[in-house]
Design a protein around this motif. Sequence first.
Motif, PDB file in Angstrom:
ATOM      1  N   LEU A 174      40.573  27.286  43.599  1.00 21.00           N
ATOM      2  CA  LEU A 174      41.199  26.940  42.236  1.00 21.00           C
ATOM      3  C   LEU A 174      41.913  28.121  41.604  1.00 21.00           C
ATOM      4  O   LEU A 174      42.841  27.890  40.687  1.00 21.00           O
ATOM      5  CB  LEU A 174      40.193  26.407  41.252  1.00 21.00           C
ATOM      6  N   GLY A 175      41.538  29.344  42.235  1.00 21.50           N
ATOM      7  CA  GLY A 175      42.352  30.503  41.387  1.00 21.50           C
ATOM      8  C   GLY A 175      41.704  30.990  40.145  1.00 21.50           C
ATOM      9  O   GLY A 175      42.611  31.698  39.438  1.00 21.50           O
ATOM     10  N   GLU A 176      40.586  30.942  40.113  1.00 23.96           N
ATOM     11  CA  GLU A 176      39.890  31.679  38.798  1.00 23.96           C
ATOM     12  C   GLU A 176      40.143  33.249  38.773  1.00 23.96           C
ATOM     13  O   GLU A 176      40.418  33.824  38.010  1.00 23.96           O
ATOM     14  CB  GLU A 176      38.492  31.321  38.437  1.00 23.96           C
ATOM     15  N   HIS A 177      39.888  33.472  40.194  1.00 18.80           N
ATOM     16  CA  HIS A 177      39.798  35.292  40.439  1.00 18.80           C
ATOM     17  C   HIS A 177      41.272  35.651  40.348  1.00 18.80           C
ATOM     18  O   HIS A 177      42.233  34.848  40.947  1.00 18.80           O
ATOM     19  CB  HIS A 177      39.256  35.566  41.798  1.00 18.80           C
ATOM     20  N   PRO A 178      41.561  36.515  39.629  1.00 16.81           N
ATOM     21  CA  PRO A 178      43.038  37.055  39.489  1.00 16.81           C
ATOM     22  C   PRO A 178      43.701  37.208  40.949  1.00 16.81           C
ATOM     23  O   PRO A 178      44.754  36.971  41.058  1.00 16.81           O
ATOM     24  CB  PRO A 178      43.027  38.333  38.804  1.00 16.81           C
ATOM     25  N   GLU A 179      42.813  37.852  41.842  1.00 15.68           N
ATOM     26  CA  GLU A 179      43.704  38.069  42.977  1.00 15.68           C
ATOM     27  C   GLU A 179      43.920  36.736  43.922  1.00 15.68           C
ATOM     28  O   GLU A 179      44.759  36.656  44.611  1.00 15.68           O
ATOM     29  CB  GLU A 179      42.744  38.998  43.846  1.00 15.68           C
ATOM     30  N   THR A 180      43.050  35.832  43.752  1.00 14.08           N
ATOM     31  CA  THR A 180      43.175  34.549  44.283  1.00 14.08           C
ATOM     32  C   THR A 180      44.359  33.793  43.684  1.00 14.08           C
ATOM     33  O   THR A 180      45.267  33.223  44.491  1.00 14.08           O
ATOM     34  CB  THR A 180      42.100  33.432  44.203  1.00 14.08           C
TER      35      THR A 180
ATOM     36  N   ILE B  53      47.692  32.986  45.784  1.00 13.16           N
ATOM     37  CA  ILE B  53      48.599  31.539  45.762  1.00 13.16           C
ATOM     38  C   ILE B  53      50.162  31.571  45.647  1.00 13.16           C
ATOM     39  O   ILE B  53      50.763  30.826  45.942  1.00 13.16           O
ATOM     40  CB  ILE B  53      47.751  30.555  44.776  1.00 13.16           C
ATOM     41  N   ARG B  54      50.336  32.518  44.429  1.00 15.78           N
ATOM     42  CA  ARG B  54      51.745  32.828  44.206  1.00 15.78           C
ATOM     43  C   ARG B  54      52.508  33.378  45.498  1.00 15.78           C
ATOM     44  O   ARG B  54      53.640  32.834  45.763  1.00 15.78           O
ATOM     45  CB  ARG B  54      51.967  33.600  43.157  1.00 15.78           C
TER      46      ARG B  54
ATOM     47  N   VAL C  51      46.957  25.735  38.806  1.00 20.00           N
ATOM     48  CA  VAL C  51      46.569  27.075  37.852  1.00 20.00           C
ATOM     49  C   VAL C  51      47.422  28.205  37.859  1.00 20.00           C
ATOM     50  O   VAL C  51      47.852  28.794  37.036  1.00 20.00           O
ATOM     51  CB  VAL C  51      44.991  27.167  38.274  1.00 20.00           C
ATOM     52  N   ALA C  52      47.577  28.547  39.252  1.00 18.93           N
ATOM     53  CA  ALA C  52      48.579  29.703  39.663  1.00 18.93           C
ATOM     54  C   ALA C  52      49.789  29.725  39.186  1.00 18.93           C
ATOM     55  O   ALA C  52      50.478  30.715  38.573  1.00 18.93           O
ATOM     56  CB  ALA C  52      48.245  30.145  41.007  1.00 18.93           C
ATOM     57  N   LEU C  53      50.722  28.832  39.412  1.00 22.03           N
ATOM     58  CA  LEU C  53      51.796  28.736  39.307  1.00 22.03           C
ATOM     59  C   LEU C  53      52.341  28.072  38.053  1.00 22.03           C
ATOM     60  O   LEU C  53      53.394  28.339  37.539  1.00 22.03           O
ATOM     61  CB  LEU C  53      52.568  27.680  40.537  1.00 22.03           C
ATOM     62  N   TYR C  54      51.423  27.162  37.493  1.00 25.35           N
ATOM     63  CA  TYR C  54      52.076  26.542  36.137  1.00 25.35           C
ATOM     64  C   TYR C  54      50.774  26.773  35.085  1.00 25.35           C
ATOM     65  O   TYR C  54      51.342  26.051  33.808  1.00 25.35           O
ATOM     66  CB  TYR C  54      52.142  24.900  36.285  1.00 25.35           C
ATOM     67  N   GLY C  55      49.981  27.516  35.065  1.00 25.40           N
ATOM     68  CA  GLY C  55      49.291  27.884  34.100  1.00 25.40           C
ATOM     69  C   GLY C  55      48.323  26.903  33.630  1.00 25.40           C
ATOM     70  O   GLY C  55      47.716  26.963  32.383  1.00 25.40           O
ATOM     71  N   ALA C  56      47.836  25.881  34.449  1.00 21.55           N
ATOM     72  CA  ALA C  56      47.047  24.846  33.883  1.00 21.55           C
ATOM     73  C   ALA C  56      45.575  25.473  33.765  1.00 21.55           C
ATOM     74  O   ALA C  56      45.292  26.548  34.472  1.00 21.55           O
ATOM     75  CB  ALA C  56      46.806  23.873  35.126  1.00 21.55           C
ATOM     76  N   PRO C  57      44.844  24.977  32.747  1.00 24.49           N
ATOM     77  CA  PRO C  57      43.673  25.463  32.464  1.00 24.49           C
ATOM     78  C   PRO C  57      42.650  25.268  33.657  1.00 24.49           C
ATOM     79  O   PRO C  57      42.332  24.360  34.255  1.00 24.49           O
ATOM     80  CB  PRO C  57      43.160  24.839  31.048  1.00 24.49           C
ATOM     81  N   ILE C  58      41.871  26.461  34.047  1.00 29.85           N
ATOM     82  CA  ILE C  58      40.947  26.620  35.072  1.00 29.85           C
ATOM     83  C   ILE C  58      39.742  25.496  34.819  1.00 29.85           C
ATOM     84  O   ILE C  58      39.361  25.081  35.587  1.00 29.85           O
ATOM     85  CB  ILE C  58      40.415  27.924  35.290  1.00 29.85           C
ATOM     86  N   ASP C  59      39.360  25.503  33.464  1.00 29.01           N
ATOM     87  CA  ASP C  59      38.434  24.597  33.409  1.00 29.01           C
ATOM     88  C   ASP C  59      38.730  23.074  33.891  1.00 29.01           C
ATOM     89  O   ASP C  59      38.147  22.198  34.228  1.00 29.01           O
ATOM     90  CB  ASP C  59      37.816  24.571  31.901  1.00 29.01           C
ATOM     91  N   ARG C  60      39.963  22.532  33.324  1.00 27.61           N
ATOM     92  CA  ARG C  60      40.275  21.242  33.677  1.00 27.61           C
ATOM     93  C   ARG C  60      40.571  21.227  35.246  1.00 27.61           C
ATOM     94  O   ARG C  60      39.848  19.882  35.757  1.00 27.61           O
ATOM     95  CB  ARG C  60      41.723  20.884  33.014  1.00 27.61           C
ATOM     96  N   ALA C  61      41.002  22.265  35.913  1.00 26.64           N
ATOM     97  CA  ALA C  61      41.105  21.982  37.246  1.00 26.64           C
ATOM     98  C   ALA C  61      39.696  21.766  37.979  1.00 26.64           C
ATOM     99  O   ALA C  61      39.362  21.024  38.713  1.00 26.64           O
ATOM    100  CB  ALA C  61      41.591  23.106  37.794  1.00 26.64           C
TER     101      ALA C  61
END
Length: 198
Positions: free
Chosen positions: A95-101, A105-106, A173-183
């Motif tokens: 899901l990309g919560e970790h900044p490196e992940t 993804i980008r 999450v990574a490309l469009y800034g969707a909230p991680i909680d919603r994901a």
Amino acid sequence: MPRSVDHDARKSALARAVWTLVARGGLESVSLRSVATEAGVSMGRVQYYFATKDDLLLHSLDHAHRRMESRILERAEEAGGNVRNVLVTILDELLGEHPETRDAIRVHAFFAARAADNESMAAVLTDGDDEILALAVAVVAQAKAAGRVGPDVDPEHDGYALFTLARGLGSDVALYGAPIDRARKTLEHFIRRVAPAE
């Protein structure tokens, strides 16, 4: 006597410099020269290991995959060997919560369009996918065999849907800034439908 050189350590240091630049200024900020500056080494050293920016980014992506695997293994150990919990841990990492992940993804997205014509690129981008997909199918199959899901649930299709949902949510999450909680809530909702906990 010449000193022994740890080439893996040098390449890892360059990969870390790439991720620092990506996090700070996006992919546009990455060049062989900017990586040399960030890593505090000569341009010649970077070129010794990587002939092109693509080579450098692909190595950095592979390095990020290894670090993701380490994080997953650490978290999976806490799952106590429960296969479903291991799968949930892996999908949650995607899901990309970790900044490196998120940065990985980008970079994935950057290469995706060209991967169809480049076998080595495609191999890096899809590394581990078959194993995760097989695990997702197996977990859904276990839930179905135990009678925890309805007859409309199909392990092959729903396992694949579960895996691709996690990847798609990670891109959101990574490309469009969707909230991680919603994901995360969306992923959990689908997991409850096709592979509920015992």
